[in-house]
Write a protein that holds these residues in place. Structure first.
Motif, PDB file in Angstrom:
ATOM      1  N   VAL A  15       0.844  -1.191   0.000  1.00 40.22           N
ATOM      2  CA  VAL A  15       0.000   0.000   0.000  1.00 40.22           C
ATOM      3  C   VAL A  15       0.880   1.242   0.000  1.00 40.22           C
ATOM      4  CG1 VAL A  15      -1.777   1.302   1.255  1.00 40.22           C
ATOM      5  CG2 VAL A  15      -1.805  -1.212   1.294  1.00 40.22           C
ATOM      6  N   VAL A  96      -2.250  -1.132  -3.749  1.00 41.62           N
ATOM      7  CA  VAL A  96      -3.247  -0.140  -3.360  1.00 41.62           C
ATOM      8  C   VAL A  96      -2.591   1.225  -3.234  1.00 41.62           C
ATOM      9  CG1 VAL A  96      -4.944   0.542  -1.593  1.00 41.62           C
ATOM     10  CG2 VAL A  96      -4.548  -1.890  -2.069  1.00 41.62           C
ATOM     11  N   VAL A 184     -11.664  -0.965  -0.516  1.00 40.99           N
ATOM     12  CA  VAL A 184     -10.386  -1.547  -0.934  1.00 40.99           C
ATOM     13  C   VAL A 184     -10.466  -3.066  -0.910  1.00 40.99           C
ATOM     14  CG1 VAL A 184      -7.986  -1.911  -0.207  1.00 40.99           C
ATOM     15  CG2 VAL A 184      -8.919   0.413  -0.334  1.00 40.99           C
TER      16      VAL A 184
END
Length: 401
Positions: A15, A96, A184
């Motif tokens: 991420v 992400v 997400v």
């Protein structure tokens, strides 16, 4: 490498966190608590403003210690072309990207969705903003408190006829963050099951608040009813309110039919317990003033502890209004590991909230303390393939710190 039960269910998920303060970082913290590898990009020199919000210990906010645990910090000047190149390099390898800038900011930096998707087709991009990425208000500045107002919450958080008050924490930001984390995870599931493509998740602060407003809109549409502030009561549900004791307040929720009867017996009002019209919620709502007065008269001469003991024995839901001290000293919080001790980078042991929710096989955990600004810059850039000479040159130019 630790096994998945130790590392968390999101171990291996990469991420990149961009943005600052609350909504985006809280979402990233939630993922990090469950094992995601979060690299937080901060501006050199100042870093995330949250580092300096509220009470500071050795010059750093203790709030920061919660919000940025389990993350790594890399300091990049995103306003520079070289900094933007670095960010794109990191995003190209990420699963992400989380950002909470005003819409259009990333596009101006050459990091709009079309550009990033071309670099990384599987990227899941979470965008949290005041009003969303589309619509007539998209370019207006928006903070969580504005989202609470537009979402309908702030109108209800008051005593009747008095000024609306805030909840006391940044609830609009946090609700948006949790909706973002849910988005997400759904996008990652879709990517895994349906061919590997990423997508954009668009979360507006006011929409996250509005999504939690229960029957507010359909009641207006069906009946023209505008729900108003009701203080500590829950309109249309009775009895459910805060009641004054000799040493403070307790919340009592006696709104179940059988619970109501037990509550009335406990406070010495068998006449109300057996009244035919009070056996359902509709009847109790019609006489809520009388019921609240009866409960209040009973609690007024008793301490919180006495009320809690008597209602606990009667199996009536009741709760003391907790302060920070109450939480820190409560044995139930401790037994469920919701008050944990975390050592900061400066060597202080500090109590922090535990991990929520609790997973039986792959629980989250506190792996690392919140980082100093740019503490992981060199390590992250090396992992991205940069040489020591390239890193030194970027530092010399002020692109990284």
């Amino acid at each position: 490498m630790a096994d998945i039960a130790t590392a968390g269910p999101l171990a291996g998920l990469k991420v990149v966190e961009m943005g600052q303060l609350i909504a985006g970082p809280f979402c990233a913290k939630t993922l990090a608590d469950f094992g995601a590898e979060v690299v937080k990009i901060e501006p050199p020199g100042s870093g995330d403003p949250l580092r300096n919000w509220r009470l500071l210990q050795d010059g750093t906010s203790v709030w920061w210690q919660v919000q940025s645990r389990n993350k790594r910090s890399i300091a990049i000047d995103l306003r520079s072309a070289d900094g933007q190149d670095l960010a794109r390099k990191l995003i190209a390898e990420a699963d992400v990207l989380i950002e909470n800038f005003r819409p259009g900011t990333l596009e101006a930096w050459g990091m709009g969705w079309d550009t990033l998707q071309a670099l990384n087709p599987g990227l899941v991009m979470l965008r949290i903003s005041g009003y969303g990425q589309t619509g007539p208000y998209r370019d207006l500045p928006g903070f969580g408190v504005i989202g609470e107002a537009m979402g309908g919450l702030r109108h209800l958080t008051a005593e009747p006829g008095r000024v609306p008050v805030r909840v006391g924490v940044s609830i609009g930001d946090t609700l948006a963050a949790l909706h973002g984390a849910l988005g997400v995870l759904m996008a990652l599931y879709h990517r895994k099951v349906h061919g590997g493509a990423g997508q954009v998740i668009d979360v507006a602060l006011h929409e996250a608040v509005f999504n939690c407003m229960e029957s507010l809109l359909p009641e207006y549409d069906a009946f023209g009813a505008v729900r108003e502030a009701a203080g500590s009561a829950l309109p249309g549900i009775a009895p459910s309110n805060a009641y004054k004791c000799s040493d403070g307040y307790v919340l009592i929720a006696g709104n179940g039919d059988s619970i109501f009867r037990r509550l009335m017996e406990a406070i010495g009002r068998p006449d109300l317990a057996t009244a035919a019209d009070l056996q359902s919620n509709a009847g109790r709502v019609a006489r809520v003033g009388e019921i609240d007065a009866a409960i209040g008269a009973w609690t007024a001469s008793r301490s919180i502890a006495e009320v809690m003991d008597l209602l606990g024995a009667a199996k009536v839901p009741a709760g003391k209004v907790y302060t920070a001290r109450d939480i820190a000293e409560d044995p139930h919080y401790r037994a469920r590991d919701m008050v944990l001790t975390q050592r900061t980078r400066d060597g202080h042991d500090i109590a922090v909230p535990g991990i929520c929710p609790k997973l039986s096989a792959t629980p989250g955990g506190l792996r690392t303390a919140a980082p100093r600004l740019g503490e992981d810059t060199d390590a992250v850039l090396r992992e991205a393939g940069l040489t020591e000479q390239q890193i030194a040159l970027l530092r010399e130019k002020g692109v990284v710190a």
